[in-house]
Design a protein around this motif. Structure first.
Motif, PDB file in Angstrom:
ATOM      1  N   VAL A   1       0.844  -1.206   0.000  1.00 26.64           N
ATOM      2  CA  VAL A   1       0.000   0.000   0.000  1.00 26.64           C
ATOM      3  C   VAL A   1       0.875   1.249   0.000  1.00 26.64           C
ATOM      4  CG1 VAL A   1      -1.508   1.405   1.493  1.00 26.64           C
ATOM      5  CG2 VAL A   1      -1.952  -1.038   1.233  1.00 26.64           C
ATOM      6  N   ILE A   2       0.498   2.197  -0.857  1.00 24.83           N
ATOM      7  CA  ILE A   2       1.089   3.537  -0.747  1.00 24.83           C
ATOM      8  C   ILE A   2      -0.042   4.542  -0.546  1.00 24.83           C
ATOM      9  CG2 ILE A   2       1.312   3.644  -3.311  1.00 24.83           C
ATOM     10  CD1 ILE A   2       3.528   5.776  -2.793  1.00 24.83           C
ATOM     11  N   SER A   3       0.117   5.403   0.475  1.00 30.52           N
ATOM     12  CA  SER A   3      -0.907   6.405   0.754  1.00 30.52           C
ATOM     13  C   SER A   3      -0.248   7.659   1.328  1.00 30.52           C
ATOM     14  CB  SER A   3      -1.941   5.829   1.733  1.00 30.52           C
ATOM     15  OG  SER A   3      -3.133   6.582   1.689  1.00 30.52           O
ATOM     16  N   GLU A   4      -0.937   8.765   1.173  1.00 30.79           N
ATOM     17  CA  GLU A   4      -0.342  10.060   1.537  1.00 30.79           C
ATOM     18  C   GLU A   4      -0.590  10.438   2.992  1.00 30.79           C
ATOM     19  OE1 GLU A   4      -1.235  13.297  -1.161  1.00 30.79           O
ATOM     20  OE2 GLU A   4      -0.479  14.814   0.246  1.00 30.79           O
ATOM     21  N   ALA A   5       0.453  10.980   3.629  1.00 31.30           N
ATOM     22  CA  ALA A   5       0.306  11.619   4.946  1.00 31.30           C
ATOM     23  C   ALA A   5       0.307  13.124   4.707  1.00 31.30           C
ATOM     24  CB  ALA A   5       1.446  11.226   5.866  1.00 31.30           C
ATOM     25  N   LEU A   6      -0.766  13.766   5.153  1.00 32.89           N
ATOM     26  CA  LEU A   6      -0.883  15.216   4.933  1.00 32.89           C
ATOM     27  C   LEU A   6      -0.191  16.029   6.005  1.00 32.89           C
ATOM     28  CD1 LEU A   6      -4.566  16.089   3.960  1.00 32.89           C
ATOM     29  CD2 LEU A   6      -2.509  16.275   2.580  1.00 32.89           C
ATOM     30  N   GLY A   7      -0.076  15.444   7.193  1.00 36.03           N
ATOM     31  CA  GLY A   7       0.498  16.206   8.295  1.00 36.03           C
ATOM     32  C   GLY A   7       1.169  15.294   9.305  1.00 36.03           C
TER      33      GLY A   7
ATOM     34  N   VAL B   1      -0.931   6.704   9.145  1.00 31.29           N
ATOM     35  CA  VAL B   1      -0.615   6.347   7.746  1.00 31.29           C
ATOM     36  C   VAL B   1       0.529   5.332   7.730  1.00 31.29           C
ATOM     37  CG1 VAL B   1       0.150   7.239   5.509  1.00 31.29           C
ATOM     38  CG2 VAL B   1      -1.473   8.557   6.884  1.00 31.29           C
ATOM     39  N   ALA B   2       1.499   5.514   8.615  1.00 31.43           N
ATOM     40  CA  ALA B   2       2.646   4.592   8.659  1.00 31.43           C
ATOM     41  C   ALA B   2       2.210   3.202   9.131  1.00 31.43           C
ATOM     42  CB  ALA B   2       3.732   5.146   9.566  1.00 31.43           C
ATOM     43  N   GLU B   3       1.190   3.167   9.979  1.00 37.14           N
ATOM     44  CA  GLU B   3       0.726   1.869  10.479  1.00 37.14           C
ATOM     45  C   GLU B   3       0.044   1.054   9.370  1.00 37.14           C
ATOM     46  OE1 GLU B   3      -1.873   2.279  13.868  1.00 37.14           O
ATOM     47  OE2 GLU B   3      -2.577   0.193  13.687  1.00 37.14           O
ATOM     48  N   TYR B   4      -0.677   1.724   8.491  1.00 37.29           N
ATOM     49  CA  TYR B   4      -1.468   1.012   7.479  1.00 37.29           C
ATOM     50  C   TYR B   4      -0.801   0.938   6.104  1.00 37.29           C
ATOM     51  CZ  TYR B   4      -5.377   0.799  10.712  1.00 37.29           C
ATOM     52  OH  TYR B   4      -6.178   0.513  11.782  1.00 37.29           O
TER      53      TYR B   4
ATOM     54  N   VAL C   1       8.936  12.096   8.770  1.00 39.80           N
ATOM     55  CA  VAL C   1       9.063  10.859   7.982  1.00 39.80           C
ATOM     56  C   VAL C   1      10.516  10.388   7.953  1.00 39.80           C
ATOM     57  CG1 VAL C   1       6.991  11.210   6.579  1.00 39.80           C
ATOM     58  CG2 VAL C   1       9.208  11.993   5.701  1.00 39.80           C
ATOM     59  N   GLY C   2      11.430  11.320   8.148  1.00 42.22           N
ATOM     60  CA  GLY C   2      12.843  10.959   8.211  1.00 42.22           C
ATOM     61  C   GLY C   2      13.201  10.206   9.475  1.00 42.22           C
ATOM     62  N   GLU C   3      12.357  10.345  10.486  1.00 39.35           N
ATOM     63  CA  GLU C   3      12.650   9.697  11.773  1.00 39.35           C
ATOM     64  C   GLU C   3      11.952   8.359  11.925  1.00 39.35           C
ATOM     65  OE1 GLU C   3      11.827  12.877  14.513  1.00 39.35           O
ATOM     66  OE2 GLU C   3      13.673  13.924  13.924  1.00 39.35           O
ATOM     67  N   GLN C   4      11.302   7.896  10.878  1.00 42.10           N
ATOM     68  CA  GLN C   4      10.691   6.564  10.906  1.00 42.10           C
ATOM     69  C   GLN C   4      11.232   5.802   9.687  1.00 42.10           C
ATOM     70  OE1 GLN C   4       7.746   5.421   8.702  1.00 42.10           O
ATOM     71  NE2 GLN C   4       8.973   6.864   7.516  1.00 42.10           N
ATOM     72  N   PRO C   5      11.103   4.468   9.698  1.00 46.16           N
ATOM     73  CA  PRO C   5      11.829   3.684   8.694  1.00 46.16           C
ATOM     74  C   PRO C   5      11.115   3.405   7.365  1.00 46.16           C
ATOM     75  CG  PRO C   5      10.901   2.243  10.370  1.00 46.16           C
ATOM     76  CD  PRO C   5      10.521   3.638  10.765  1.00 46.16           C
ATOM     77  N   LYS C   6       9.818   3.655   7.260  1.00 43.48           N
ATOM     78  CA  LYS C   6       9.129   3.247   6.019  1.00 43.48           C
ATOM     79  C   LYS C   6       9.590   4.075   4.831  1.00 43.48           C
ATOM     80  CE  LYS C   6       5.707   0.413   7.603  1.00 43.48           C
ATOM     81  NZ  LYS C   6       4.309   0.042   7.742  1.00 43.48           N
ATOM     82  N   PRO C   7       9.641   3.467   3.628  1.00 42.17           N
ATOM     83  CA  PRO C   7      10.044   4.219   2.435  1.00 42.17           C
ATOM     84  C   PRO C   7       9.103   5.399   2.159  1.00 42.17           C
ATOM     85  CG  PRO C   7       9.901   1.864   1.966  1.00 42.17           C
ATOM     86  CD  PRO C   7       9.347   2.063   3.340  1.00 42.17           C
TER      87      PRO C   7
END
Ligand code: PEP
Ligand code: MN
Length: 265
Positions: free
Chosen positions: A88-94, A101-104, A124-130
């Motif tokens: 799944v790829i989805s947008e985080a707005l804030g 968003v990172a969980e799903y 987003v730089g401080e978490q590991p998901k692409p």
């Protein structure tokens, strides 16, 4: 500083982007319902496609426009993607909704309007998901690369760039696909880069040609909007491919990929 560590980004145990295979990500602009998203994923699965896109939190120009299903949309995406073995790829707005968003999602999209939303880039730089970092529609290539550096500087090297068209004086298309930017990014950085021919053109009749051009320019993948009934879409129907057109579209892309000495998944 440019990213010199990765030439490809690992998305899962058996999927990466930036290697020899061109990766097609597809799905609706917005997740509107279970049935709509299921129909899209089923058509994709039949063609062997592996990454399902869909907006749950939507950055809409007008507050009157459909804003997305939020958490319910993320749950729909996850459930259907798991059923078909897709990512799944989805947008985080804030920053507030990033954990959700990172969980799903397996890949987190930063939208064009947020390319220089620095607190979000840091988060987003401080978490590991692409991360898929879309180019701001009024941003230079250098500003875009600097935004990517903001992410990397916080520890996450897994950045994929997305050329999604920039604004011009010509209103006959929604944006202008900057094909030269794709070639330049490939020539001067190690970031994987994909193109979004849907937002770049805003017109379903132009999407295949823009997509072919992007692959020919060296793009590592595409993110393309599709809908079971484009005329009834709650967002971006004019640029969404109908499901019936997917087999021919994928065939077309596979031929260009092969001319470039690449596979396509
Ligand atoms: C989208 O992917 O639906 C989207 C809103 O894209 P962009 O940020 O490129 O406008
Ligand atoms: Mn869209």
């Amino acid at each position: 500083m440019i990213n010199t560590l990765n030439t490809s980004v690992v998305l899962s145990d058996n999927l990466q982007i930036g290697g020899n295979d061109i990766l097609l990500m597809m799905g609706p602009c917005s997740v509107e319902s279970y049935e709509q998203t299921y129909a899209v994923a089923k058509s994709m699965h039949a063609l062997g496609l592996r990454v399902l896109r869909g907006g749950a939190f939507k950055p809409r120009t007008s507050p009157q426009a459909f804003q997305g299903l939020g958490l319910d949309g993320l749950k729909i995406l996850r459930q259907i993607a798991d059923e078909f073995g897709m990512l799944v790829i989805s947008e985080a707005l804030g920053v507030e909704q990033l954990p959700l968003v990172a969980e799903y999602s397996d890949i987190i999209q930063i939208g064009s309007r947020n390319m220089q939303h620095f607190p979000l880039l840091w988060a987003v730089g401080e978490q590991p998901k692409p991360i898929l970092l879309k180019r701001g529609f009024m941003s230079t290539i250098q500003e875009w690369l600097s935004a990517a550096e903001h992410i990397i500087s916080r520890g996450n090297q897994n950045v994929i760039l997305c050329e999604r068209g920039i604004r011009s004086f010509d209103s006959s298309t929604r944006n202008v696909l900057d094909v030269g930017a794709i070639a330049q990014i490939k020539a001067s950085t190690n970031f994987p880069i994909i193109a979004d021919p849907s937002h770049a053109t805003g017109r379903v009749d132009l999407v295949p040609a823009a997509a072919r051009a992007a692959i020919a320019a060296g793009a590592d993948g595409l993110i393309v909007e599709v809908h079971p009934h484009p005329a009834e879409a709650l967002s971006d129907g004019d640029q969404s491919l109908p499901l019936e057109s997917l087999p021919a579209f994928v065939d077309d892309m596979r031929r260009i990929a092969s001319a470039m000495g690449r596979g396509l998944i």
